[in-house]
Design a protein around this motif. Sequence first.
Motif, short mmCIF file in Angstrom:
data_model
loop_
_atom_site.label_atom_id
_atom_site.label_comp_id
_atom_site.label_asym_id
_atom_site.label_seq_id
_atom_site.Cartn_x
_atom_site.Cartn_y
_atom_site.Cartn_z
N ALA A 118 -51.38 -24.67 7.70
CA ALA A 118 -51.66 -23.23 8.36
C ALA A 118 -50.42 -22.68 8.65
O ALA A 118 -49.96 -21.12 8.18
CB ALA A 118 -52.56 -23.39 9.43
N LEU A 119 -49.35 -23.15 9.08
CA LEU A 119 -48.20 -22.82 9.51
C LEU A 119 -47.21 -22.26 8.52
O LEU A 119 -46.69 -21.31 8.60
CB LEU A 119 -47.34 -23.78 10.55
CG LEU A 119 -48.00 -24.11 11.90
CD1 LEU A 119 -47.44 -25.06 12.55
CD2 LEU A 119 -47.92 -22.74 13.04
N ARG A 120 -47.24 -23.00 7.39
CA ARG A 120 -46.46 -22.77 6.34
C ARG A 120 -46.90 -21.67 5.80
O ARG A 120 -46.14 -20.72 5.17
CB ARG A 120 -46.20 -23.98 5.30
CG ARG A 120 -45.48 -25.18 5.76
CD ARG A 120 -45.41 -26.14 4.87
NE ARG A 120 -44.47 -27.50 5.47
CZ ARG A 120 -44.17 -28.40 4.92
NH1 ARG A 120 -44.41 -28.72 3.51
NH2 ARG A 120 -43.39 -29.42 5.26
N HIS A 121 -48.13 -21.58 5.44
CA HIS A 121 -48.74 -20.25 4.95
C HIS A 121 -48.41 -19.28 5.56
O HIS A 121 -47.94 -18.06 5.20
CB HIS A 121 -50.32 -20.55 5.04
CG HIS A 121 -51.07 -19.23 4.76
ND1 HIS A 121 -51.40 -18.92 3.44
CD2 HIS A 121 -51.62 -18.29 5.30
CE1 HIS A 121 -52.11 -17.85 3.34
NE2 HIS A 121 -52.36 -17.29 4.49
N LEU A 122 -48.50 -18.99 6.95
CA LEU A 122 -48.01 -17.93 7.69
C LEU A 122 -46.63 -17.75 7.99
O LEU A 122 -46.35 -16.48 7.98
CB LEU A 122 -48.63 -18.16 9.34
CG LEU A 122 -50.11 -18.19 9.44
CD1 LEU A 122 -50.49 -18.73 10.90
CD2 LEU A 122 -50.82 -16.85 9.32
N ARG A 123 -46.09 -18.74 7.79
CA ARG A 123 -44.36 -18.26 7.70
C ARG A 123 -44.01 -17.62 6.66
O ARG A 123 -43.03 -16.71 6.89
CB ARG A 123 -43.72 -19.69 7.75
CG ARG A 123 -41.95 -19.77 7.75
CD ARG A 123 -41.60 -19.10 9.36
NE ARG A 123 -41.66 -19.81 10.24
CZ ARG A 123 -41.57 -19.79 11.54
NH1 ARG A 123 -41.43 -18.50 11.97
NH2 ARG A 123 -41.30 -20.36 12.65
N HIS A 124 -44.48 -17.87 5.62
CA HIS A 124 -44.37 -16.90 4.27
C HIS A 124 -44.72 -15.39 4.45
O HIS A 124 -44.26 -14.63 3.61
CB HIS A 124 -44.98 -17.74 3.07
CG HIS A 124 -44.50 -18.93 2.76
ND1 HIS A 124 -45.31 -19.73 1.94
CD2 HIS A 124 -43.42 -19.43 2.74
CE1 HIS A 124 -44.74 -20.87 1.70
NE2 HIS A 124 -43.37 -20.79 2.21
N ARG A 125 -45.41 -15.15 5.54
CA ARG A 125 -45.85 -13.74 5.73
C ARG A 125 -45.03 -13.04 6.89
O ARG A 125 -45.43 -12.21 7.42
CB ARG A 125 -47.49 -13.93 5.93
CG ARG A 125 -48.15 -13.94 4.85
CD ARG A 125 -49.52 -14.60 5.02
NE ARG A 125 -50.00 -14.78 3.61
CZ ARG A 125 -49.69 -15.56 2.57
NH1 ARG A 125 -48.74 -16.50 2.94
NH2 ARG A 125 -50.43 -15.82 1.39
N ASP A 126 -44.12 -13.67 7.19
CA ASP A 126 -42.95 -13.14 8.26
C ASP A 126 -43.46 -12.64 9.51
O ASP A 126 -43.32 -11.49 9.95
CB ASP A 126 -42.20 -11.94 7.54
CG ASP A 126 -40.72 -11.80 8.15
OD1 ASP A 126 -40.25 -12.40 8.70
OD2 ASP A 126 -40.61 -10.42 7.95
N PRO A 127 -43.96 -13.51 10.40
CA PRO A 127 -44.54 -13.31 11.61
C PRO A 127 -43.37 -12.88 12.37
O PRO A 127 -42.33 -13.58 12.25
CB PRO A 127 -45.40 -14.27 12.06
CG PRO A 127 -44.88 -15.61 11.33
CD PRO A 127 -44.48 -15.11 9.97
N GLY A 128 -43.45 -12.22 13.57
CA GLY A 128 -42.34 -12.04 14.58
C GLY A 128 -42.04 -13.29 15.21
O GLY A 128 -40.94 -13.91 15.39
#
Length: 217
Positions: free
Chosen positions: A145-155
């Motif tokens: 989940a974290l890797r998936h989200l990291r690719h979407r550039d969260p603040g």
Amino acid sequence: MRFHNRRQAGRELAARLLEGAVRGDPADTIVLALPRGGVPVGAEVARALRAPLDVLVVSTIGVPGAPDVGIGALVGEEPPLFDPVGLEAMHLDEHKLGSQVAGERTELHRREGLYRAGRPAPRVQGRSVVVVADGLTTGITARAALRHLRHRDPGRLVLAVPVCAAGVADALRAEADEVICLHRPHRARSVGEWYAEFEPVSDQEVLDALRELHPVV
């Protein structure tokens, strides 16, 4: 038992988050729960933070013959993420787990279709994103989940869980900006042992939480 149920765990987790893990404008924070068990926990966190709740569907790939033992995880259409240490310990080859992967991909699509009902995935770019689960043993689903989200550039990317094996929590710090874990036992054999009540969470409970706490459902 450390927690009475997932709701109590969520309230305790929210109290810790309010101490400073979530920063900036609350209106630009989103809570993403890992269904189904993470949703009652995430709902309490979202209420306390006054943030919208959504789900990030992650499907766990289980060991053949022992589906409750997670050896890998899937998010969206991305390739499966496997735990290499677990594969070696179980004498498994990821290339021979095609049927398990296909079955979990089908279940992932079913849940996404049911929970989203046509809604797009939430915007995470530039936002504070709090990923919530009811607990972690191997950490493979949270890592995916974290890797998936990291690719979407969260603040800012925060992982928040009531209980997580100490070694797993330490390893996941490389994937998130902050990891909040209320209890860090040396070893967590199962998440359920940390709850007095640990009933399965139904799809309907997930939908009810989203209707209450997601502004566009």
